[in-house]
Design a protein around this motif. Structure first.
Motif, PDB file in Angstrom:
ATOM      1  N   GLU A 101      -9.528  36.576 -33.753  1.00 31.52           N
ATOM      2  CA  GLU A 101      -8.848  35.759 -34.761  1.00 31.52           C
ATOM      3  C   GLU A 101      -9.573  35.841 -36.110  1.00 31.52           C
ATOM      4  O   GLU A 101      -8.946  35.815 -37.168  1.00 31.52           O
ATOM      5  CB  GLU A 101      -8.765  34.313 -34.299  1.00 31.52           C
ATOM      6  CG  GLU A 101      -7.907  33.430 -35.183  1.00 31.52           C
ATOM      7  CD  GLU A 101      -7.738  32.038 -34.619  1.00 31.52           C
ATOM      8  OE1 GLU A 101      -6.729  31.384 -34.952  1.00 31.52           O
ATOM      9  OE2 GLU A 101      -8.597  31.595 -33.835  1.00 31.52           O
ATOM     10  N   ASN A 102     -10.889  35.959 -36.067  1.00 31.13           N
ATOM     11  CA  ASN A 102     -11.664  36.078 -37.304  1.00 31.13           C
ATOM     12  C   ASN A 102     -11.293  37.347 -38.064  1.00 31.13           C
ATOM     13  O   ASN A 102     -11.337  37.379 -39.297  1.00 31.13           O
ATOM     14  CB  ASN A 102     -13.163  36.069 -36.987  1.00 31.13           C
ATOM     15  CG  ASN A 102     -14.004  35.925 -38.234  1.00 31.13           C
ATOM     16  OD1 ASN A 102     -13.798  35.020 -39.037  1.00 31.13           O
ATOM     17  ND2 ASN A 102     -14.965  36.817 -38.424  1.00 31.13           N
ATOM     18  N   GLY A 116     -14.170  33.788 -22.703  1.00 28.97           N
ATOM     19  CA  GLY A 116     -12.885  34.285 -23.177  1.00 28.97           C
ATOM     20  C   GLY A 116     -12.518  33.720 -24.531  1.00 28.97           C
ATOM     21  O   GLY A 116     -11.975  34.420 -25.388  1.00 28.97           O
ATOM     22  N   ARG A 117     -12.795  32.437 -24.754  1.00 30.72           N
ATOM     23  CA  ARG A 117     -12.491  31.832 -26.049  1.00 30.72           C
ATOM     24  C   ARG A 117     -13.315  32.484 -27.162  1.00 30.72           C
ATOM     25  O   ARG A 117     -12.824  32.666 -28.277  1.00 30.72           O
ATOM     26  CB  ARG A 117     -12.738  30.320 -25.995  1.00 30.72           C
ATOM     27  CG  ARG A 117     -11.745  29.574 -25.123  1.00 30.72           C
ATOM     28  CD  ARG A 117     -11.708  28.090 -25.456  1.00 30.72           C
ATOM     29  NE  ARG A 117     -12.993  27.438 -25.283  1.00 30.72           N
ATOM     30  CZ  ARG A 117     -13.427  26.925 -24.132  1.00 30.72           C
ATOM     31  NH1 ARG A 117     -12.672  27.023 -23.038  1.00 30.72           N
ATOM     32  NH2 ARG A 117     -14.597  26.326 -24.063  1.00 30.72           N
ATOM     33  N   ARG A 118     -14.540  32.840 -26.857  1.00 30.63           N
ATOM     34  CA  ARG A 118     -15.371  33.504 -27.863  1.00 30.63           C
ATOM     35  C   ARG A 118     -14.759  34.842 -28.278  1.00 30.63           C
ATOM     36  O   ARG A 118     -14.710  35.179 -29.456  1.00 30.63           O
ATOM     37  CB  ARG A 118     -16.783  33.714 -27.318  1.00 30.63           C
ATOM     38  CG  ARG A 118     -17.621  32.442 -27.288  1.00 30.63           C
ATOM     39  CD  ARG A 118     -18.948  32.688 -26.608  1.00 30.63           C
ATOM     40  NE  ARG A 118     -19.788  31.489 -26.617  1.00 30.63           N
ATOM     41  CZ  ARG A 118     -20.902  31.348 -25.890  1.00 30.63           C
ATOM     42  NH1 ARG A 118     -21.286  32.340 -25.094  1.00 30.63           N
ATOM     43  NH2 ARG A 118     -21.610  30.233 -25.957  1.00 30.63           N
ATOM     44  N   TRP A 119     -14.298  35.603 -27.296  1.00 30.42           N
ATOM     45  CA  TRP A 119     -13.656  36.880 -27.616  1.00 30.42           C
ATOM     46  C   TRP A 119     -12.390  36.656 -28.443  1.00 30.42           C
ATOM     47  O   TRP A 119     -12.106  37.401 -29.380  1.00 30.42           O
ATOM     48  CB  TRP A 119     -13.323  37.637 -26.339  1.00 30.42           C
ATOM     49  CG  TRP A 119     -14.522  38.221 -25.654  1.00 30.42           C
ATOM     50  CD1 TRP A 119     -15.722  38.546 -26.230  1.00 30.42           C
ATOM     51  CD2 TRP A 119     -14.641  38.533 -24.269  1.00 30.42           C
ATOM     52  NE1 TRP A 119     -16.575  39.045 -25.290  1.00 30.42           N
ATOM     53  CE2 TRP A 119     -15.948  39.059 -24.067  1.00 30.42           C
ATOM     54  CE3 TRP A 119     -13.800  38.435 -23.182  1.00 30.42           C
ATOM     55  CZ2 TRP A 119     -16.406  39.487 -22.816  1.00 30.42           C
ATOM     56  CZ3 TRP A 119     -14.243  38.863 -21.936  1.00 30.42           C
ATOM     57  CH2 TRP A 119     -15.532  39.373 -21.759  1.00 30.42           C
ATOM     58  N   ALA A 120     -11.650  35.639 -28.077  1.00 28.28           N
ATOM     59  CA  ALA A 120     -10.415  35.346 -28.820  1.00 28.28           C
ATOM     60  C   ALA A 120     -10.731  34.929 -30.251  1.00 28.28           C
ATOM     61  O   ALA A 120     -10.056  35.347 -31.195  1.00 28.28           O
ATOM     62  CB  ALA A 120      -9.621  34.247 -28.108  1.00 28.28           C
ATOM     63  N   TYR A 121     -11.773  34.119 -30.425  1.00 26.16           N
ATOM     64  CA  TYR A 121     -12.146  33.683 -31.778  1.00 26.16           C
ATOM     65  C   TYR A 121     -12.601  34.866 -32.629  1.00 26.16           C
ATOM     66  O   TYR A 121     -12.330  34.909 -33.828  1.00 26.16           O
ATOM     67  CB  TYR A 121     -13.247  32.621 -31.709  1.00 26.16           C
ATOM     68  CG  TYR A 121     -12.781  31.288 -31.197  1.00 26.16           C
ATOM     69  CD1 TYR A 121     -11.549  30.753 -31.579  1.00 26.16           C
ATOM     70  CD2 TYR A 121     -13.578  30.542 -30.316  1.00 26.16           C
ATOM     71  CE1 TYR A 121     -11.116  29.532 -31.111  1.00 26.16           C
ATOM     72  CE2 TYR A 121     -13.141  29.312 -29.831  1.00 26.16           C
ATOM     73  CZ  TYR A 121     -11.921  28.813 -30.233  1.00 26.16           C
ATOM     74  OH  TYR A 121     -11.488  27.601 -29.757  1.00 26.16           O
ATOM     75  N   CYS A 167      -1.668  44.234 -38.595  1.00 22.11           N
ATOM     76  CA  CYS A 167      -2.391  44.916 -37.521  1.00 22.11           C
ATOM     77  C   CYS A 167      -3.455  44.007 -36.908  1.00 22.11           C
ATOM     78  O   CYS A 167      -3.671  44.027 -35.693  1.00 22.11           O
ATOM     79  CB  CYS A 167      -3.040  46.200 -38.054  1.00 22.11           C
ATOM     80  SG  CYS A 167      -1.869  47.544 -38.321  1.00 22.11           S
ATOM     81  N   ALA A 168      -4.124  43.219 -37.743  1.00 22.53           N
ATOM     82  CA  ALA A 168      -5.105  42.275 -37.208  1.00 22.53           C
ATOM     83  C   ALA A 168      -4.432  41.260 -36.303  1.00 22.53           C
ATOM     84  O   ALA A 168      -4.989  40.851 -35.274  1.00 22.53           O
ATOM     85  CB  ALA A 168      -5.839  41.580 -38.355  1.00 22.53           C
ATOM     86  N   ARG A 169      -3.229  40.863 -36.673  1.00 22.90           N
ATOM     87  CA  ARG A 169      -2.497  39.908 -35.831  1.00 22.90           C
ATOM     88  C   ARG A 169      -2.075  40.548 -34.507  1.00 22.90           C
ATOM     89  O   ARG A 169      -2.155  39.914 -33.449  1.00 22.90           O
ATOM     90  CB  ARG A 169      -1.267  39.395 -36.582  1.00 22.90           C
ATOM     91  CG  ARG A 169      -1.620  38.402 -37.690  1.00 22.90           C
ATOM     92  CD  ARG A 169      -0.419  38.023 -38.516  1.00 22.90           C
ATOM     93  NE  ARG A 169      -0.758  36.987 -39.494  1.00 22.90           N
ATOM     94  CZ  ARG A 169      -0.130  36.802 -40.633  1.00 22.90           C
ATOM     95  NH1 ARG A 169       0.910  37.578 -40.951  1.00 22.90           N
ATOM     96  NH2 ARG A 169      -0.497  35.848 -41.470  1.00 22.90           N
ATOM     97  N   THR A 170      -1.628  41.795 -34.550  1.00 22.21           N
ATOM     98  CA  THR A 170      -1.250  42.460 -33.294  1.00 22.21           C
ATOM     99  C   THR A 170      -2.479  42.681 -32.417  1.00 22.21           C
ATOM    100  O   THR A 170      -2.385  42.603 -31.190  1.00 22.21           O
ATOM    101  CB  THR A 170      -0.551  43.803 -33.557  1.00 22.21           C
ATOM    102  OG1 THR A 170      -1.440  44.714 -34.221  1.00 22.21           O
ATOM    103  CG2 THR A 170       0.706  43.624 -34.395  1.00 22.21           C
ATOM    104  N   SER A 171      -3.628  42.950 -33.033  1.00 19.95           N
ATOM    105  CA  SER A 171      -4.868  43.097 -32.268  1.00 19.95           C
ATOM    106  C   SER A 171      -5.271  41.773 -31.628  1.00 19.95           C
ATOM    107  O   SER A 171      -5.740  41.740 -30.476  1.00 19.95           O
ATOM    108  CB  SER A 171      -5.984  43.599 -33.198  1.00 19.95           C
ATOM    109  OG  SER A 171      -7.203  43.716 -32.495  1.00 19.95           O
ATOM    110  N   PHE A 172      -5.076  40.682 -32.341  1.00 22.93           N
ATOM    111  CA  PHE A 172      -5.373  39.357 -31.809  1.00 22.93           C
ATOM    112  C   PHE A 172      -4.503  39.062 -30.593  1.00 22.93           C
ATOM    113  O   PHE A 172      -4.992  38.573 -29.558  1.00 22.93           O
ATOM    114  CB  PHE A 172      -5.159  38.323 -32.916  1.00 22.93           C
ATOM    115  CG  PHE A 172      -5.439  36.906 -32.532  1.00 22.93           C
ATOM    116  CD1 PHE A 172      -6.456  36.578 -31.653  1.00 22.93           C
ATOM    117  CD2 PHE A 172      -4.678  35.874 -33.075  1.00 22.93           C
ATOM    118  CE1 PHE A 172      -6.721  35.260 -31.314  1.00 22.93           C
ATOM    119  CE2 PHE A 172      -4.932  34.550 -32.743  1.00 22.93           C
ATOM    120  CZ  PHE A 172      -5.954  34.248 -31.850  1.00 22.93           C
ATOM    121  N   GLU A 173      -3.212  39.367 -30.708  1.00 22.89           N
ATOM    122  CA  GLU A 173      -2.314  39.143 -29.576  1.00 22.89           C
ATOM    123  C   GLU A 173      -2.689  40.015 -28.393  1.00 22.89           C
ATOM    124  O   GLU A 173      -2.648  39.569 -27.239  1.00 22.89           O
ATOM    125  CB  GLU A 173      -0.862  39.406 -29.996  1.00 22.89           C
ATOM    126  CG  GLU A 173      -0.328  38.472 -31.063  1.00 22.89           C
ATOM    127  CD  GLU A 173      -0.415  37.008 -30.684  1.00 22.89           C
ATOM    128  OE1 GLU A 173      -0.211  36.677 -29.491  1.00 22.89           O
ATOM    129  OE2 GLU A 173      -0.702  36.179 -31.565  1.00 22.89           O
TER     130      GLU A 173
END
Length: 215
Positions: free
Chosen positions: A67-68, A59-64, A134-140
């Motif tokens: 975030e990238n 899960g952390r990998r997907w989150a990173y 949009c990248a931030r909303t996708s991250f959330e």
């Protein structure tokens, strides 16, 4: 039977997981209604950053990865800012040269082209800044989906607000991209108009003004 040390570790893990789940809920509620403009905008529905640290490795990998995408969008925003600064500088230089030039029509046409370039750069910056949001909303959204996927005790219907937030931004970005593409088309027409004016002037006068021939 499990010994006391194991029981203690499991109890600690349960408390950490419950705490992370509480942060998921609280962050989404407290952040509602908050907003700003352009690349400084923060999603109004958010998952606490600490939740990512409670996720398993996968899960952390997907989150990173999500975030990238924010970092990439910020780089694009920075590039767009630099492009706008260059466009403004070129416009100023062209205006100064036009004041000194005896070829008035081609000079005015070149200034008009530089102005359209400046408008295009401005539109691309707007597009890039919305892209950051949009990248931030996708991250959330990614973090919210991961919270559900990995069993955080979130409330029912937890993910749809994150989806709606991202979809709203995607529509805004599409509109900004359309506007930037239209600005690009206008800049291309202005370039052709300047070149036509330049050719007509040289044909008529035989005067090859080097300032006019430099794109």
């Amino acid at each position: 039977m499990r010994n006391a040390a194991v029981e203690g570790r499991l109890d600690s893990m349960s408390r950490r997981r419950a705490g992370a789940a509480a942060r998921v809920l609280v962050a989404a509620l407290v952040a509602a209604g908050c907003g700003a403009s352009s690349a400084a905008r923060i999603p109004s529905v958010r998952v606490d950053e600490e939740v990512r640290d409670e996720l398993p490795l996968e899960g952390r990998r997907w989150a990173y990865e999500a975030e990238n995408e924010v970092i990439i969008a910020l780089d694009r925003r920075d590039d767009a800012r630099e492009a706008l600064a260059r466009a403004r500088a070129r416009l100023g230089e062209t205006e100064d040269a036009a004041d000194r030039s005896k070829a008035k029509e081609p000079s005015r046409a070149k200034v008009a082209w530089r102005e359209e370039q400046r408008r295009l750069a401005d539109a691309r910056l707007d597009e890039a800044e919305i892209g950051v949001y949009c990248a931030r909303t996708s991250f959330e959204l990614t973090k919210a989906r991961l919270a559900v996927r990995f069993g955080f005790p979130v409330k029912e219907g937890y993910v749809p607000p994150f989806e709606a937030q991202y979809e709203a931004c995607a529509k805004e970005l599409a509109a900004a991209s359309e506007g930037a593409n239209a600005a690009e088309a206008r800049a291309a027409k202005a370039l052709e108009k300047w070149r036509d004016s330049r050719r007509e002037y040289v044909t008529r006068t035989g005067d090859h003004d080097h300032g006019l021939w430099t794109d």
